[in-house]
Design a protein around this motif. Structure first.
Motif, mmCIF file in Angstrom:
data_model
loop_
_atom_site.group_PDB
_atom_site.id
_atom_site.type_symbol
_atom_site.label_atom_id
_atom_site.label_comp_id
_atom_site.label_asym_id
_atom_site.label_seq_id
_atom_site.Cartn_x
_atom_site.Cartn_y
_atom_site.Cartn_z
ATOM 1 N N UNK A 90 0.826 -1.216 0.000
ATOM 2 C CA UNK A 90 0.000 0.000 0.000
ATOM 3 C C UNK A 90 0.853 1.256 0.000
ATOM 4 N N UNK A 91 1.965 1.244 0.742
ATOM 5 C CA UNK A 91 2.830 2.414 0.800
ATOM 6 C C UNK A 91 3.452 2.752 -0.535
ATOM 7 N N UNK A 92 3.855 1.743 -1.293
ATOM 8 C CA UNK A 92 4.414 1.988 -2.625
ATOM 9 C C UNK A 92 3.386 2.639 -3.528
ATOM 10 N N UNK A 93 2.147 2.223 -3.405
ATOM 11 C CA UNK A 93 1.087 2.778 -4.256
ATOM 12 C C UNK A 93 0.733 4.202 -3.846
ATOM 13 N N UNK A 94 0.507 4.424 -2.547
ATOM 14 C CA UNK A 94 -0.117 5.699 -2.169
ATOM 15 C C UNK A 94 0.264 6.200 -0.787
ATOM 16 N N UNK A 95 1.511 6.011 -0.349
ATOM 17 C CA UNK A 95 1.938 6.679 0.882
ATOM 18 C C UNK A 95 1.789 8.186 0.686
ATOM 19 N N UNK A 96 1.263 8.853 1.683
ATOM 20 C CA UNK A 96 0.900 10.266 1.547
ATOM 21 C C UNK A 96 2.123 11.171 1.431
ATOM 22 N N UNK A 97 1.934 12.296 0.783
ATOM 23 C CA UNK A 97 2.957 13.351 0.739
ATOM 24 C C UNK A 97 2.653 14.281 1.906
ATOM 25 N N UNK A 98 3.265 13.970 3.052
ATOM 26 C CA UNK A 98 2.891 14.654 4.284
ATOM 27 C C UNK A 98 4.083 15.004 5.172
ATOM 28 N N UNK A 99 5.299 14.914 4.593
ATOM 29 C CA UNK A 99 6.483 15.233 5.376
ATOM 30 C C UNK A 99 6.908 14.136 6.329
ATOM 31 N N UNK A 100 6.360 12.918 6.135
ATOM 32 C CA UNK A 100 6.695 11.793 7.008
ATOM 33 C C UNK A 100 7.098 10.582 6.171
#
Length: 496
Positions: A216-226
């Protein structure tokens, strides 16, 4: 020649994701032995029963099942598949004679237990991270895979659309993870364990495996500074838990997952596994033929509903275009070895319309473990190769860095990791072309791929002779890379 079973490769991850070694195959048609004596009572097994869809046949088949003393677990009238259970060793034989029944197959060779023992995946924490540049996530310098396919450049044009939902058919997604919580849609998530739907939040959370959370992270980890960045950080994720605590993806679970995806408007699903217990399902075996029928119908249903399904090629270094032997089935009981032909299919990877993905390392060459095959592999993507292709990154780690359970990050490699790269690019394409059908998305995907020619002669990574492979085809269509290595930047530039 195949990859040593350092992980259960029905789960298409190798490297630092360690689980019980997947097994060897019994001859086609081998059944679980019945107890001695005249009794036909045996272990409780699950069955997929195929009939006509949407013609009232399902109800007749349900009556036939209960009339034989079986139990109906769940029915999928949309595709004409009924999931049943029975401890009668003659159940399938009797039910095949019932009116309206097209095929019946035991979906496992191991009896159903009250509980299964799970195997925890192991993933190393990132080390040696460099200071992130302005606008980067903290661990983005370690994500060589994202730079390889131009994700950093793609993000200047698109981060994906909230109107696109990606179904992750896997072991569940940690919905509390700092990099995933904003994108996991609980209203579209479900557990499909045992072939029946359960929308309770706890039911679709991961219990023994990091695999689905990593994907899931490869697909859509958020762009949130983390942490890390995903390929399409603005799209929504739906967790569709099809993996039980023993690590098995049984046919009824997969049927449930594909039907759920079709009914809930997903644009793309990620399938980093093969359906257990048979690595390859052969048409001359009644059980395996029924399994193939059920999965085929469920996949086709999802496609008619607008879903593009992306699946892993596998980690056995097998030429899927020239199959000869299955040495890993059935993986839920005692394995053996059997001859097979190309009529025996890895599910769902080899079904019509499914995008099959092989893995490459940082050099863009086939990963030593990746299966392949002319006419089978659609595209290639970074899956990692920590043995022969080491990146010049702060961590010098050839695997793929992504999210894992417990708000952590870790490395894994395999075609399991290559597949979500493709799924993420498809999500970007679906965001840009919301009208595109599954076939049109596949065409867009293959057209933006970077051609990669076959190596000259026999491929022999590390010159060890351990993982040799022969690539067939030209630069634009070959067994190692299909149409080529995906390119996220090109995918979002198509409309500009």
């Amino acid at each position: 020649m195949r990859v040593p079973r350092i992980s259960r490769t029905r789960y298409a991850a190798v490297g630092l994701v360690l689980a019980t070694a997947g097994a060897l195959a019994l001859p086609a048609g081998t059944a679980v032995a019945a107890p001695t004596g005249d009794s036909t009572t045996g272990p409780l097994l699950s069955y997929v029963v195929n009939t006509k869809a949407n013609h009232g046949q399902v109800q007749k088949v349900e009556k036939a099942i209960t009339g034989l003393g079986g139990t109906v677990v769940q029915s999928y009238e949309q595709v004409g598949v009924v999931v049943a259970r029975s401890n009668d060793t003659k159940f399938a034989e009797k039910l095949r004679l019932a009116k309206g029944v097209d095929s019946v197959g035991a979906s496992r060779t191991k009896g159903i237990l009250a509980s299964d023992q799970g195997n925890a995946d192991v993933a190393a924490e990132p080390t040696g991270a460099a200071a992130a540049a302005d606008g980067q996530e903290p661990y983005e310098p370690n994500q060589w895979d994202m730079r390889q396919i131009g994700v950093d450049k793609a993000h200047k044009l698109s981060l994906g659309s909230r109107n696109v939902t990606v179904g992750v058919l896997d072991s569940g997604i940690d919905a509390t993870h700092e990099d995933l919580a904003a994108n996991v849609d609980a209203s579209q998530s479900v557990s499909c364990i045992d072939g029946r739907t359960n929308t309770d939040w706890k039911a679709w959370q991961p219990t023994t495996s990091d695999h689905g959370t990593h994907v899931a992270g490869t697909i859509a980890a958020a762009k949130n500074g983390k942490g890390v960045i995903g390929i399409a950080p603005n799209v929504k994720l739906a967790a569709v838990k099809v993996v039980d605590d023993g690590g098995f993806i049984y046919p009824e679970n997969a049927v449930c997952g594909f039907v759920w995806a079709g009914e809930h408007g997903f644009k793309v699903t990620n399938n980093s596994y093969y359906v257990d217990p048979w690595m390859f399902n052969c048409p001359n075996d009644k059980d395996q033929a029924a399994i193939s029928d059920a999965i085929r119908k469920a996949v086709a249903f999802s496609q008619r509903k607008g879903v593009l399904n992306v699946a892993a090629a596998g980690n056995e270094n097998i030429d899927l275009a020239h199959k000869t032997t299955d040495v890993s089935s059935p993986d839920d009981t005692k394995p053996g070895s059997r001859p097979i032909t190309n009529d025996c299919l890895s599910l769902p990877t080899e079904l019509p319309g499914v995008v099959a993905v092989s893995a490459v390392g940082v050099n863009g060459d086939k990963s030593y473990y990746s299966s392949y095959g002319k006419g089978v592999v659609t595209v290639a993507a970074p899956g990692g190769d920590a043995r022969y292709q080491i990146p010049n990154t702060p961590d010098k780690n050839g695997r793929i860095l992504s999210t894992i359970r417990g708000n952590k990050y870790g490395y894994m490699q395999g075609t399991s990791m290559a597949t979500p790269h493709v799924t993420g690019v498809v999500a970007l394409l679906a965001s840009t072309f919301p009208w595109a059908s599954p076939d049109e998305l596949t065409e867009l995907l293959t057209n933006q791929a970077e051609s990669h020619a076959c190596p000259k002669g026999v491929y022999n990574p590390g010159n060890t002779g351990q993982f040799t492979a022969t690539c067939e085809g030209g630069a634009d269509d070959n067994g190692f890379y299909g149409a080529g290595i995906i390119n996220a930047e090109k995918a979002v530039q198509w409309w500009r």
